[in-house]
Design a protein around this motif. Structure first.
Motif, mmCIF file in Angstrom:
data_model
loop_
_atom_site.group_PDB
_atom_site.id
_atom_site.type_symbol
_atom_site.label_atom_id
_atom_site.label_comp_id
_atom_site.label_asym_id
_atom_site.label_seq_id
_atom_site.Cartn_x
_atom_site.Cartn_y
_atom_site.Cartn_z
ATOM 1 N N VAL A 266 8.331 19.727 -18.234
ATOM 2 C CA VAL A 266 9.665 19.515 -18.796
ATOM 3 C C VAL A 266 10.340 20.855 -19.104
ATOM 4 O O VAL A 266 11.528 21.040 -18.817
ATOM 5 C CB VAL A 266 9.580 18.639 -20.067
ATOM 6 N N ILE A 267 9.579 21.794 -19.670
ATOM 7 C CA ILE A 267 10.135 23.123 -19.971
ATOM 8 C C ILE A 267 10.606 23.804 -18.694
ATOM 9 O O ILE A 267 11.730 24.332 -18.619
ATOM 10 C CB ILE A 267 9.089 23.987 -20.683
ATOM 11 N N ILE A 268 9.766 23.786 -17.667
ATOM 12 C CA ILE A 268 10.123 24.430 -16.399
ATOM 13 C C ILE A 268 11.311 23.732 -15.759
ATOM 14 O O ILE A 268 12.208 24.382 -15.195
ATOM 15 C CB ILE A 268 8.910 24.434 -15.453
ATOM 16 N N LEU A 269 11.348 22.404 -15.851
ATOM 17 C CA LEU A 269 12.458 21.641 -15.285
ATOM 18 C C LEU A 269 13.780 22.019 -15.948
ATOM 19 O O LEU A 269 14.809 22.154 -15.281
ATOM 20 C CB LEU A 269 12.194 20.147 -15.439
ATOM 21 N N ILE A 270 13.753 22.214 -17.262
ATOM 22 C CA ILE A 270 14.972 22.592 -17.992
ATOM 23 C C ILE A 270 15.497 23.927 -17.486
ATOM 24 O O ILE A 270 16.695 24.074 -17.195
ATOM 25 C CB ILE A 270 14.698 22.649 -19.505
ATOM 26 N N PHE A 271 14.620 24.909 -17.355
ATOM 27 C CA PHE A 271 15.055 26.225 -16.877
ATOM 28 C C PHE A 271 15.485 26.178 -15.422
ATOM 29 O O PHE A 271 16.406 26.893 -15.010
ATOM 30 C CB PHE A 271 13.943 27.249 -17.077
ATOM 31 N N THR A 272 14.848 25.336 -14.620
ATOM 32 C CA THR A 272 15.256 25.186 -13.224
ATOM 33 C C THR A 272 16.654 24.587 -13.126
ATOM 34 O O THR A 272 17.489 25.047 -12.330
ATOM 35 C CB THR A 272 14.257 24.303 -12.468
ATOM 36 N N LEU A 273 16.934 23.579 -13.937
ATOM 37 C CA LEU A 273 18.261 22.968 -13.945
ATOM 38 C C LEU A 273 19.321 23.957 -14.428
ATOM 39 O O LEU A 273 20.452 23.966 -13.920
ATOM 40 C CB LEU A 273 18.261 21.721 -14.833
ATOM 41 N N LEU A 274 18.958 24.787 -15.407
ATOM 42 C CA LEU A 274 19.890 25.821 -15.863
ATOM 43 C C LEU A 274 20.215 26.787 -14.728
ATOM 44 O O LEU A 274 21.361 27.227 -14.577
ATOM 45 C CB LEU A 274 19.286 26.586 -17.038
ATOM 46 N N ASN A 275 19.200 27.103 -13.924
ATOM 47 C CA ASN A 275 19.424 28.010 -12.802
ATOM 48 C C ASN A 275 20.351 27.382 -11.771
ATOM 49 O O ASN A 275 21.256 28.040 -11.236
ATOM 50 C CB ASN A 275 18.089 28.371 -12.162
ATOM 51 N N PHE A 276 20.148 26.093 -11.482
ATOM 52 C CA PHE A 276 21.033 25.392 -10.546
ATOM 53 C C PHE A 276 22.459 25.311 -11.079
ATOM 54 O O PHE A 276 23.426 25.433 -10.330
ATOM 55 C CB PHE A 276 20.498 23.988 -10.260
ATOM 56 N N ARG A 277 22.562 25.115 -12.397
ATOM 57 C CA ARG A 277 23.892 24.912 -12.977
ATOM 58 C C ARG A 277 24.659 26.213 -13.137
ATOM 59 O O ARG A 277 25.856 26.283 -12.868
ATOM 60 C CB ARG A 277 23.744 24.222 -14.348
ATOM 61 N N TYR A 278 23.966 27.254 -13.599
ATOM 62 C CA TYR A 278 24.668 28.496 -13.921
ATOM 63 C C TYR A 278 24.214 29.684 -13.066
ATOM 64 O O TYR A 278 24.606 30.813 -13.335
ATOM 65 C CB TYR A 278 24.443 28.855 -15.392
ATOM 66 N N GLY A 279 23.413 29.439 -12.050
ATOM 67 C CA GLY A 279 22.845 30.522 -11.258
ATOM 68 C C GLY A 279 23.851 31.383 -10.524
ATOM 69 O O GLY A 279 23.568 32.523 -10.188
#
Length: 288
Positions: A266-279
């Motif tokens: 879940v932690i990794i998924l959150i950071f991955t989604l942040l990267n997709f959203r704001y990368g």
């Protein structure tokens, strides 16, 4: 026919992803709801997650991981950026050599580096204590003092990752148009004014990428902990992945270990989604 060929070329990747990434994730989530010890399996619902919420040792590992992530990522980014600035000029003598030497630890396995640093930290004849004594300072029990052990892990993490961060920042620096610096120089801007007004804003996408990927990598810290301290002393260096390993492959509590792995997922998924959203932030900077 063309479409079939295209699908045929990309099929191996998706087959690999389904078999070795997605399927294990699904199985792990299922096991997190069971009591599985390699001999028997029984469904226990949310019991593993209830135990995890009350597990003091698990939350200690979360705290250690958080401290490791914050200090490792911040100082590795800072040093990587400063080294990139210092080694950005291709005309300086020895630039390529120093770039290669700084990058070398990143491509070396963490287990090998952990063995080397285990010797450097040795309390009797380690290099660090030899230097400390030569300076008239007291030798330290680097890996045996619960106040110093996690810091020792952080220093190793910074040393190993700084070359990779430096390389990414160098790539970003190459993409900054030279005319921006020329215009700033005409306006009378000094070196550090250019760095803060031009370099850092233009490197925003690179910095965000490094922050997200570096955080994900740091959260998964395990090898140096397992090799150098085994999570000690007094659980001062145990991390989330180390706890997952202990629960699943030492105590054979596969279900409980799977629940902890879901927490990490879940932690990794959150950071991955942040990267997709704001990368891509910073790509729209006005360069006109």
């Amino acid at each position: 026919m063309t479409d079939r060929c295209a699908y045929g070329f990309i099929a191996p990747y998706y087959i690999f992803f389904l078999l070795f990434v997605l399927f294990p994730i699904v199985v792990n989530i299922f096991l997190s709801f069971t009591d599985f010890n390699l001999k028997s399996i029984s469904f226990v619902g949310l019991e593993n997650y209830r135990m995890m919420l009350k597990d003091v040792l698990f939350w200690k590992s979360v705290q250690n991981t958080l401290i490791y992530v914050v200090f490792t990522v911040f100082f590795t980014m800072l040093l990587g950026f400063l080294l990139a600035l210092a080694l950005n000029s291709a005309g300086l003598w020895g630039t390529r050599f120093f770039r290669g030497m700084i990058y070398l630890p990143y491509v070396t396995s963490m287990v090998s580096m952990a063995m080397v640093w285990l010797w450097l930290y040795d309390p009797t004849y380690g290099v660090f204590n030899v230097i400390m004594e030569a300076l008239g300072l007291e030798a330290q029990q680097w890996l045996y003092d619960e106040k110093l052990a996690l810091g020792a892990m952080i220093v190793l993490g910074i040393w190993k990752g700084v070359g990779y961060y430096m390389t990414l920042y160098l790539a970003g620096l190459y993409n900054i148009p030279a005319y921006l610096y020329e215009a700033a120089a005409i306006d009378g801007a000094g070196y550090w004014q250019k760095v803060f007004r031009i370099t850092l804003p233009m490197l925003r996408p690179v910095t965000f990428f490094i922050l997200i990927t570096g955080t994900i990598n740091a959260v998964n810290v395990f090898e140096q902990v397992n090799v150098m301290t085994g999570g000690g002393p007094m659980n001062a260096t145990t991390t989330i992945v180390h706890q997952i390993y202990i629960r699943a492959f030492t105590e054979y509590r596969m279900g409980y270990g799977a629940a902890e792995a879901v927490f990490l997922l879940v932690i990794i998924l959150i950071f991955t989604l942040l990267n997709f959203r704001y990368g891509n932030q910073g790509q729209d900077l006005d360069m006109g």
